[in-house]
Structure formats: C-alpha cells, structure tokens
Design a protein around this motif. Structure first.
Motif, PDB file in Angstrom:
ATOM      1  N   LEU A 108       0.852  -1.183   0.000  1.00 43.35           N
ATOM      2  CA  LEU A 108       0.000   0.000   0.000  1.00 43.35           C
ATOM      3  C   LEU A 108       0.883   1.228   0.000  1.00 43.35           C
ATOM      4  O   LEU A 108       1.819   1.318   0.803  1.00 43.35           O
ATOM      5  N   ALA A 109       0.596   2.151  -0.843  1.00 41.64           N
ATOM      6  CA  ALA A 109       1.302   3.434  -0.865  1.00 41.64           C
ATOM      7  C   ALA A 109       2.807   3.249  -0.780  1.00 41.64           C
ATOM      8  O   ALA A 109       3.415   2.662  -1.680  1.00 41.64           O
ATOM      9  N   SER A 110       3.436   3.669   0.298  1.00 43.06           N
ATOM     10  CA  SER A 110       4.898   3.647   0.351  1.00 43.06           C
ATOM     11  C   SER A 110       5.448   2.351   0.940  1.00 43.06           C
ATOM     12  O   SER A 110       6.638   2.262   1.241  1.00 43.06           O
ATOM     13  N   LEU A 145       2.017  -3.901   4.588  1.00 43.90           N
ATOM     14  CA  LEU A 145       0.831  -3.066   4.766  1.00 43.90           C
ATOM     15  C   LEU A 145       0.777  -2.407   6.129  1.00 43.90           C
ATOM     16  O   LEU A 145       1.655  -2.591   6.978  1.00 43.90           O
ATOM     17  N   ARG A 146      -0.269  -1.623   6.304  1.00 44.69           N
ATOM     18  CA  ARG A 146      -0.465  -0.854   7.525  1.00 44.69           C
ATOM     19  C   ARG A 146      -1.473  -1.550   8.431  1.00 44.69           C
ATOM     20  O   ARG A 146      -2.537  -1.973   7.970  1.00 44.69           O
ATOM     21  N   PHE A 177       7.839  -2.061  11.924  1.00 44.95           N
ATOM     22  CA  PHE A 177       8.178  -0.845  12.669  1.00 44.95           C
ATOM     23  C   PHE A 177       6.943   0.023  12.843  1.00 44.95           C
ATOM     24  O   PHE A 177       5.890  -0.249  12.264  1.00 44.95           O
ATOM     25  N   SER A 178       7.135   1.054  13.626  1.00 42.64           N
ATOM     26  CA  SER A 178       6.071   1.996  13.957  1.00 42.64           C
ATOM     27  C   SER A 178       6.518   3.381  13.551  1.00 42.64           C
ATOM     28  O   SER A 178       7.711   3.674  13.598  1.00 42.64           O
ATOM     29  N   GLU A 179       5.583   4.203  13.167  1.00 40.70           N
ATOM     30  CA  GLU A 179       5.948   5.616  12.969  1.00 40.70           C
ATOM     31  C   GLU A 179       4.772   6.493  13.357  1.00 40.70           C
ATOM     32  O   GLU A 179       3.622   6.062  13.319  1.00 40.70           O
ATOM     33  N   ASP A 180       5.082   7.724  13.747  1.00 44.75           N
ATOM     34  CA  ASP A 180       4.016   8.625  14.194  1.00 44.75           C
ATOM     35  C   ASP A 180       3.083   8.962  13.049  1.00 44.75           C
ATOM     36  O   ASP A 180       3.465   8.904  11.882  1.00 44.75           O
ATOM     37  N   ARG A 181       1.864   9.278  13.426  1.00 46.21           N
ATOM     38  CA  ARG A 181       0.942   9.775  12.410  1.00 46.21           C
ATOM     39  C   ARG A 181       0.929  11.301  12.450  1.00 46.21           C
ATOM     40  O   ARG A 181       0.847  11.901  13.517  1.00 46.21           O
ATOM     41  N   TRP A 182       1.023  11.882  11.313  1.00 48.01           N
ATOM     42  CA  TRP A 182       0.958  13.325  11.171  1.00 48.01           C
ATOM     43  C   TRP A 182      -0.350  13.672  10.455  1.00 48.01           C
ATOM     44  O   TRP A 182      -1.117  12.773  10.093  1.00 48.01           O
ATOM     45  N   PRO A 226       0.492   5.839  16.961  1.00 46.45           N
ATOM     46  CA  PRO A 226       1.342   5.697  15.776  1.00 46.45           C
ATOM     47  C   PRO A 226       0.750   4.717  14.777  1.00 46.45           C
ATOM     48  O   PRO A 226      -0.223   4.033  15.068  1.00 46.45           O
ATOM     49  N   SER A 227       1.339   4.652  13.594  1.00 44.22           N
ATOM     50  CA  SER A 227       0.958   3.676  12.580  1.00 44.22           C
ATOM     51  C   SER A 227       2.022   2.581  12.552  1.00 44.22           C
ATOM     52  O   SER A 227       3.213   2.856  12.564  1.00 44.22           O
ATOM     53  N   ARG A 228       1.537   1.330  12.504  1.00 45.27           N
ATOM     54  CA  ARG A 228       2.486   0.221  12.439  1.00 45.27           C
ATOM     55  C   ARG A 228       2.494  -0.374  11.039  1.00 45.27           C
ATOM     56  O   ARG A 228       1.447  -0.527  10.415  1.00 45.27           O
ATOM     57  N   VAL A 229       3.687  -0.683  10.577  1.00 44.80           N
ATOM     58  CA  VAL A 229       3.830  -1.330   9.284  1.00 44.80           C
ATOM     59  C   VAL A 229       4.163  -2.798   9.526  1.00 44.80           C
ATOM     60  O   VAL A 229       4.978  -3.120  10.392  1.00 44.80           O
ATOM     61  N   GLY A 230       3.516  -3.672   8.777  1.00 42.69           N
ATOM     62  CA  GLY A 230       3.761  -5.101   8.974  1.00 42.69           C
ATOM     63  C   GLY A 230       3.927  -5.841   7.662  1.00 42.69           C
ATOM     64  O   GLY A 230       3.640  -5.319   6.590  1.00 42.69           O
TER      65      GLY A 230
END
Lengths: 303, 303
Positions: B100-102, B148-149, B164-169, B267-271
DNA sequence: CCACATCCATGCCGGCAGGTTATAGAAGCA
DNA sequence: TGCTTCTATAACCTGCCGGCATGGATGTGG
C-alpha cells in the motif's frame, strides 16, 4: 475474468487426451479450432497451460492446477443447469417422464390419461431415453419420473415400484435356423452373437445378455445399439440376435424379424422410479399412484 | 450446454438490481446489450428467467433457482482462476508482493534487494493495491506476501509480523489556518472534514479517521479516495484533511500540501503479512525473514 | 538418406455474435 | 397531455470463431 464453459470443456479434453488432434475428434471440431481455443484460454488467463512438443500436449504446473478443478466446476454448472430447467418445468406444470422403448406397454397411455384427469392443468412430457442410460434420465435429474426395465444401474439410489412382469423372448432374423421353432431353450443360443446395449448401461446390458443364465460362458457381441430402430436393423441384418420383452412382438413387429418364446431365462420386470428427493412431491406421488393402479398386472395385451 | 461466465455475471447483476437499466450502468455496458445478453441466456437455457414489466425485471421461479446457485459458481471459478495464476507465478519463480502506498518506506528496496541476493532466479513482483483493499490483495489470494499498515480487516485470518512503527501526522492544504503550527492537537481537528478511504476498507478506514481518538464524535467525510494521487489532489483542493504516516512528508511531498505532527493519536504500524497456507513455503519465509531483518526499527530516514 | 507419418501452428475467408446509438412502445404520474 | 422510466427493436459495424488448406518440426521405416 470471464470464460466460456466451452473453453473449459475443451481444455479438459485436451488435458485428458494429451493431444490436440485426438481431443479435436472427440469434441467434433477441427484441430485448428481447438488450437485456437486453447491459445485463447491461455491468453485470457495469462498463463501457459501446456508445453507443446512433437509428442503432443503436456500440462504445465498451472495447467495441472486448472485441470484438477475444472471438472468439478463443469459438473457444478451442469447440475445448476438441470435444476434450473427442472424448476422451469415444475413452474409450467410439466411432469417430465422418462421411458425406455415401449415404456409400460399398453398401460402407458392409460396411465398418462388418468394422470391428466386427476391433475388438470398439468401436462406430461414423455421423453424417450437411449439405452446408454437405462435410468431414462432419472439418475441425471433430467426427468421427474421414469418408466423402465429392472434391474438397472443406480437403482439403489432411487425409489422403485414394480408394475408388472413379462416373459423374455428372443428376437431372430427371419432366416435364422431356429426361427421356425415354437419354443427355444436359451442354452441353444449361448454361442450366437448378440446385439447388445452400450457398455455404459452396465448391469442392464448384462441383464439383457442374460449373463447370469449362461453359467459363466461369455456372451458374443455381434453389434452394439443404442435405440430400438438400430436394434431392429442390426437383428434383421443378421449381426446378432437379442432377448426382448414378449411385448416387443407387438410393439416392434417388423418384416424380417421373428420373436419366439425362450425357456431358461427369467422374466423382465417393468417399474416406475423416482428420486427420493421428490418423495414429498404430491404430483410425482400422484403419477406413481396412477402407475400402480393402472399398470400393475396389466402388462399383457388383453388386460 | 455451455455459457460464458459473463452471462452469468450479467444475470446476477440484473437479478440483484431488479432492473436492466441499473444493472447496465453497474456493469458498464449499454442497456440494449444487457437486454440481448439476458435474452440469450434465457434462449440458451430454454427457460424464462425474468418477468418483464414497467417496474423492471422480476425473477421467475426457475430464475430464483439459478440466482441462488450462480454466485457460488462464479466465486468458485474466480477462486480457481486465482489458484491457477498463483501456480503459474510460482512455477515461473515470481514472488508476488502486495503493498500500500509507500510500503515499508526506505526499507522496501533493501528488502527486495536482499531477497534477490538470497534467492537468485526468483523475481519479486511488486503490486500496489488500492485502499479499498487494505490487505493489498492477500485476502483474495492475489499476492503471496504483503507489506501493509496495521490494523486491517481480515487480519486475524493471516500471519502478520510487525516491522516498525511511525508517528501519524496530519496532511493539510497549504492555505489551512493550522498549516503554520508546529504541533497540532488532534482534538482541534475533530470538526474538520476528512479525506477518507472507501467504505469497503472498514476498520482500516476507521483507523485513519482515528475514530477511537474522537471520543464518540463522528468524523466528517469531505471526500473519499482510493489511491495516493487522488488523495493528494483531494487535500490540495481543500475537500478535507487526513492523517498520514510521518514518512508521507518524504514520499508524498507536493506543492500545496503540508504535513504537521499531531498529538493525541497513536502511531501507525507497518507489517508484513502472508497466508497461513504458505507457512511451509520456504520462499515466502525467506521474504518474511528479509523483512524482519531489514525492516525492523528502520522505518526512519536516517537508520 | 529420403520419403512418410504425425503433431501443432498459420493464413485466409465467410458467417454470426455482440456491442453501440437511436428510437419505439408501454405505463405510471403530475 | 406531457414527462419520466422502464424494456424492446432496428440498423450498423467490428471482431471473433470455425472450417479448409497448408506449413514446419520431428521422429520412423524402407
């Protein structure tokens, strides 16, 4: 992604035969047409299904995957088709009755007439079946009820009521040495070539070859026929002789053919059959009742 | 009797819509074309499937029978098609990776490169999915592995490892009153219209609307988009704002759009996800291992 | 070694199936 | 009566699909 079931059937045929040429004649199309069909299927799916070689067509790995599932899909579609058509006939108040050759003899028309009296608005559609299907379409769900000769393969899975019994006679070409005899012992016929039903009819074919009454000696097959007309021609032409219900002498009289009583073979029973799924169907039950009331003990010409 | 699955799909559409006209636009064909298709189907089957009237098309009894079975048949065919294609890709040593996306951001290319090193002869096919399917084709069997997310609907039926995890903006149009702020509290955005994913994405859509962080206040939907490009346009055009992974500021920078940190949302997690059916597939396992080794704790630009 | 048989592929042609647009016809509704 | 909303029909055109005849590759037998 859409496909015509026709393409799937072609694919299955080629997969089974391992050859375009053979599959083509089995499907009654030209080989180039099949080539195109397979290529089109491969193109549509975006997947190579066969590896071509001088030796013929061999399935690829994805081809095997498809070949494994396609037959079930086609069977499921055929089933759906039958059920839809069945629903249409029921909605139109049509009772589909399958039968073989002379059905229940003289009783047949009385049964149909009586059914028509008891169920006004309903119509009986009589469908003559070929001998390759001794269940007269019942096993395949093509008809609701069937008038047929016992025993037949698949009988256990269906409901069956016996209507009447009649002796089995022998049908001979007019010029046959035994054609003048009043009564013939079956053992005298053991070595005669017989006109038989197609192999698919299994147990039914065996019954009309009287395999059980031959004490292990195999029957000689002079010809294979699928319907009364071909059967009569085969006998008249001398390809073989055949057992037949005594009533055949009335229903299938023909110059060049004589029917004679035979001793040493059991009688033929005529029955009415239907699917257990229709046990609760009042129309089917009504028809069966008509059969039992008008067909029992009335197979003969006099009553 | 053969039929194109296309006819069956048309039939199902008309049966569901109860109208040729509506079904025609749903299927992107003209109404006369559909008329012909349905008539052809009826002709082929020899069965009337609909009763026509000013009000539209109503199923007949046999029509209902067919309508009951056709969807399962089509689903079975689609399934067969997917499996066949999957077998073809495996045979050709192609690993299908949905994303998905990036995807996994900067880690993606490293993962693919490492996999290529460990499995020479294999090729990775990256397939970008629309947001209407947050499983990136995995749920439908269109891909073997997906980046995916989380969370996404259908997750429980699949194997998932978090990378990993990253903040949502928050993504805002450049002219937005809050566009200059360094940090924005999410509650300040409760009443803003949001650009959302399609409804089919269910839980995933809710996650990106941050429904849980709204304390029961419903989100306002300003637009619905299915892919990054439309999403960017919708925001730039002022139809709404939207939460996005912090990395979107790098991957989806665009004039007219600014990304700002938000407080008050998780945050958003990518898996990486795969089907339990592929648990034993060494190639899939290898790819997942690459993801875990190269994707974990390396979502950021610097590490 | 050449001729032949056996496969599958290709080129060409004719027919028809299936799509589109435009329009007709029936029937409710204001 | 006129408008809307259905489906059916007409006219046209494109492209697919099937058949025939033939080509090309490959193994086989005299």
């Amino acid at each position: 992604m859409d496909v015509d079931t026709r393409l799937l059937r072609s694919f299955v045929a080629v997969a089974e035969e391992g050859s375009l040429t053979r599959a083509a004649e089995r499907l009654y199309v030209s080989q180039p047409a099949l080539t195109k069909q397979i290529r089109q299927l491969e193109g549509r799916l975006g997947v190579p299904l066969f590896t071509r070689s001088r030796a013929g067509m061999a399935l690829t790995e994805p081809g095997r995957t498809l070949a494994q599932r396609a037959p079930a899909l086609l069977a499921e579609w055929d089933r759906t088709l039958r059920e839809t058509r069945g629903a249409a006939d029921r909605a139109a108040r049509v009772l589909r009755v399958g039968f073989l050759a002379s059905a229940a003899n003289e009783a047949t028309s009385r049964i149909v007439a009586e059914f028509g009296r008891r169920r006004p608005g309903w119509r009986v559609e009589m469908r003559q079946a070929a001998w390759s299907d001794p269940s007269a379409g019942l096993a395949e769900g093509d008809v609701d009820v069937a008038l047929l000769r016992l025993p037949f393969p698949g009988q256990q899975a269906l409901r069956v009521e016996v209507l009447f019994s009649e002796d089995r006679w022998i049908a001979l070409p007019a010029g046959h040495p035994l054609a003048g005899r009043e009564l013939i012992a079956f053992r005298e016929l053991w070595d005669e070539p017989f006109v038989a039903a197609p192999a698919e009819s299994g147990r039914w074919r065996e019954y009309w070859l009287a395999t059980e009454e031959r004490q292990g000696r195999p029957a000689r097959i002079g010809a294979v026929t699928d319907q009364p007309d071909d059967w009569l021609s085969a006998i008249a032409n001398g390809y073989g002789i055949a057992l037949a219900p005594a009533s055949a002498a009335r229903f299938y009289a023909r110059p060049g053919i004589v029917y004679r009583p035979v001793s040493g073979v059991g009688p033929s029973r005529v029955g009415v059959a239907w699917s257990p799924a229709d046990d609760g169907d009042p129309v089917v039950r009504e028809f069966v009742r008509c059969c039992l009331e008008l067909g029992s003990a009335s197979g003969g010409p006099t009553a």
